[in-house]
Design an enzyme around this catalytic site. Structure first.
Site, PDB file in Angstrom:
ATOM      1  CB  CYS A  14       4.553  99.676  17.823  1.00  0.00           C
ATOM      2  SG  CYS A  14       5.923  99.479  18.863  1.00  0.00           S
ATOM      3  CB  CYS A  17       5.845  97.551  21.604  1.00  0.00           C
ATOM      4  SG  CYS A  17       5.930  99.148  21.236  1.00  0.00           S
ATOM      5  CG  ASP A 395     -12.106  64.081  -4.208  1.00  0.00           C
ATOM      6  OD1 ASP A 395     -11.774  63.316  -4.802  1.00  0.00           O
ATOM      7  OD2 ASP A 395     -12.274  63.679  -3.115  1.00  0.00           O
TER       8      ASP A 395
END
Length: 701
Positions: A14, A17, A395
């Site tokens: 997690c 963690c 461009d």
């Protein structure tokens, strides 16, 4: 950096963690710095630390480390073989036994309490161990909240509730790990594309070796149906190569002698001999993997907000739970047992799990999905910015057009010159330039068999935005746009010829000296096949303003812009003009993307809110300069990535709003006692799962 070590992580469960593991590693006295990339499941350590020390720092979550360059391959354990999931199944078994026993002896029977207590200890062992350590060190996260709630449930004799809470929390954690593993799989799939072995020829011998041992200039042999093991150049053979792993384009590309090939791409037909040009760690695929992992580690603005909010949210929930448990019994004669129970329910409801993962799982999924389509997004911040765009500047050369112009016309205005001589002068000078138009003139000279080495060319100078000058056989010549010769006397014939060619959408290059214009060369650059369709799609995506920026003359630019459907064309621009226009549009619209080839217009790309480079299969310059790289040079990836970005933003907002509203609703239901402990965990688990599966919808774009 000599002291830098990178490890892949297994078992990281997690986001909290990951943060705790990072903190633990940083606490090792020989470590200078550490960073855990939760999205990519990687640890970067600056300093010295043994594997034993690092795995001890992650022991609370069962984290295992594998050095990034290690050749060992550990297959992921099946869902049902993971330790945490096995404990959850055992816990569920004792919960069911407890329910069965309570039907006979009641909930207060010692056997029933023993079964539920066993379920709590087995299923919640890791949770309780971490939670108690957090309480001791005054660290407050969701495991701290759950630990207090479980101990509190046992304290007020709600053993059944505590056991169900432990089981549901274990299920929630298992499903969260599974979903994050799915989101991370995009990176693992990229890694798996690269073969581990290569057939190499040294001298007259052929033998197989590890790709890590390949050296630059080695010759590798790739048979039909095999993956190419390293970036290189074809020196023998011809074949079709599927480059989908790099560009996202599934149509094979024909490769022959002199063509570049990339590691991880599939040789489909003929046998190829390839000279290795890059070590495995420097290959295009390796760079892509690195960029994707770095991007997934970078916190998007919405994630930064959630992280800041979560820091205050958890202590605030603990405070609310404390007042819910304390105030009614003290001030309104409420039952201590009832209100302590409701306070514990507040703790469970307040778990910030769904909120914490609401953003990272969406960002990880979106960036990984884009990488498989051949779009590199260098971070969550760029993904979010792209979704908020209302203006895009393009461009022209190499972006809206193919960037490989061809000479179409040559006009001579001097009786002393021939077409061949004019082309030879121009090509002899232009061979020192990198501009696409210069390359077209050189290619035309070579096509006509004109030698470019006969004449001495010195004093080559670039005239910004206008052209170049050089001395050929001790005579000074100028080559460039007609504006370069504006001070020369131009006849009506010259002006009409230039104007006519420009109106046809061609770029006109003049050749002359300090006093006279000898002649002109017309060059045409065809628009990309799907450029006009892309412009239409961008307007449908609510992009309000699309601008084409070019240094080309106004007539040529207007002709190409009109054909493509661009409603605003700005021509005859110097690089500083492009930069100024980007800043002006950014000030007006708040955000603007600049799409270029990643070689020129670097200031404009940098000044834009998002710089998008046409990758040319990932040129180094494009990878370095842009925020987003379209690896296959396919403009149609631009509407796709805008849709992806906007859907990611919508999903993140949905996740955050849903997580917070569900918490608020659950907190309201606690006050009258309508929400039990196990229902609170079920609601939190449901919120987490909805957030996860909502984020995984991004894989379907």
């Amino acid at each position: 950096m000599e002291n830098k070590h990178v490890y892949r992580l297994q078992g990281l469960s997690c986001a909290n963690c990951a943060a705790k593991f990072e903190k633990n590693v940083k606490a090792i006295h020989t470590v200078e710095d550490a960073q855990v990339n939760f999205g990519a499941a990687k640890l970067t350590v600056i300093g010295e630390a043994s594997m034993e020390q690092l795995e001890k720092a992650g022991a609370f979550d069962g984290i295992r480390l594998i050095p990034e360059q290690a050749k060992i391959q550990i297959d992921p354990l099946p869902f049902w073989k993971k330790r945490a999931n096995i404990l959850a199944f055992i816990s569920a078994f004792f919960v069911l036994l407890g329910y069965a026993a309570s039907a006979w002896g009641g909930e207060k029977d010692p056997l029933v309490i023993g079964l539920f207590a066993l379920s709590i200890v087995i299923g919640g062992y890791d949770l309780l161990r971490t939670g108690l350590a957090n309480i001791w060190h005054f660290r407050f996260d969701m495991k701290t909240l759950m630990t207090i709630a479980i101990i509190g449930a046992a304290f007020i004799d709600e053993w059944k509730e505590g056991a169900v809470v432990v089981f549901l929390f274990a299920v929630s954690e298992a499903l969260e790990r599974y979903s994050m593993d799915r989101a991370r799989r995009s990176i693992q799939q990229l890694i798996d594309f690269a073969p581990k072995k290569a057939l190499i020829r040294r001298g007259k011998q052929e033998y197989e070796m590890d790709v890590d041992d390949l050296q630059v200039d080695d010759i590798i042999i790739v048979k039909p149906g095999q993956k190419i093991a390293a970036d290189g150049v074809v020196i023998q053979g011809a074949s079709s190569v599927n480059e989908a792993t790099i560009t996202g384009e599934s149509m094979p590309v024909h490769k022959t002698i002199g063509d570049e090939v990339y590691a991880g791409t599939m040789n489909e037909e003929g046998a190829l001999e390839i000279r290795v040009t890059k070590r495995v760690n420097d290959s295009m695929l390796a760079k892509m993997i690195h960029l994707v992992e770095e991007a997934q580690a970078e916190r998007a603005p919405s994630q930064q907000f959630v992280d800041r909010f979560a820091r205050y949210y958890t202590p605030m929930i603990m405070l609310v739970a404390f007042f819910v448990a304390l105030i009614p019994p003290l001030l309104f004669s409420g039952s201590w047992e009832t209100w302590i129970y409701r306070g514990l329910t507040v703790l469970v409801v307040g778990c910030p799990c769904a909120l914490v993962i609401s953003t990272p799982v969406a960002i990880v999924t979106a960036i990984g999905h884009a990488a498989h389509r051949g779009v590199l997004i260098k971070g969550g911040i760029h993904l979010e910015e792209l979704g908020k765009l209302t203006a895009i500047a393009f461009d022209k050369t190499g972006t809206l057009t193919k960037g490989k112009p061809e000479v179409t016309d040559i006009h001579i205005f001097s009786n002393d010159r021939t077409e061949k001589e004019l082309l030879q002068i121009a090509a002899s000078i232009e061979k020192y330039s990198q501009h696409p138009i210069a390359s077209a003139i050189v290619r035309e000279a070579q096509k006509q068999g004109i030698s470019l080495d006969e004449w001495s060319v010195v004093d080559f100078h670039s005239i910004t935005g206008k052209g170049v000058s050089a001395s050929v056989n001790k005579t000074a010549y100028y080559i460039g746009s007609p504006a370069l010769f504006s001070e020369h006397p131009l006849s009506t014939e010259m002006v009409d010829a230039i104007s006519s060619l420009q109106q046809e959408g061609k770029t006109v290059v003049g050749i002359g000296d300090q006093t006279e214009l000898f002649g002109i060369i017309a060059v045409s650059d065809r628009a990309r096949e799907r450029a006009a369709l892309t412009i239409k799609q961008l307007y449908r995506e609510k992009i309000e303003r699309i601008v084409m920026l070019t240094g080309d003359n106004r007539a040529t630019a207007t002709s190409i812009g009109g054909a493509l459907g661009v409603n605003e064309v700005k021509a005859e621009l110097l690089p500083e003009d492009k930069l100024r226009i980007i800043k002006e549009i950014r000030d007006e619209h708040g955000r603007i993307a600049m799409v270029g080839d990643g070689v020129n217009d670097a200031p404009a790309l940098a000044a834009a809110s998002v710089g998008v480079a046409m990758g040319a299969a990932g040129t180094d310059v494009a990878l370095e300069t842009a925020d987003i790289v379209l690896m296959s040079d396919d403009l149609q990836q631009l509407p796709y990535v805008i849709r992806l970005s906007r859907k990611t933003l919508r999903i993140i907002k949905q996740n955050i709003m849903f997580a917070l509203l569900l918490k608020l609703l659950a907190l309201i239901l606690i006050v009258p006692g309508w929400l039990t402990l196990w229902m609170a965990v079920f609601a939190d688990m449901g919120a987490t799962l909805i957030v996860l599966f909502n984020s995984l919808r991004l894989m379907r774009i």
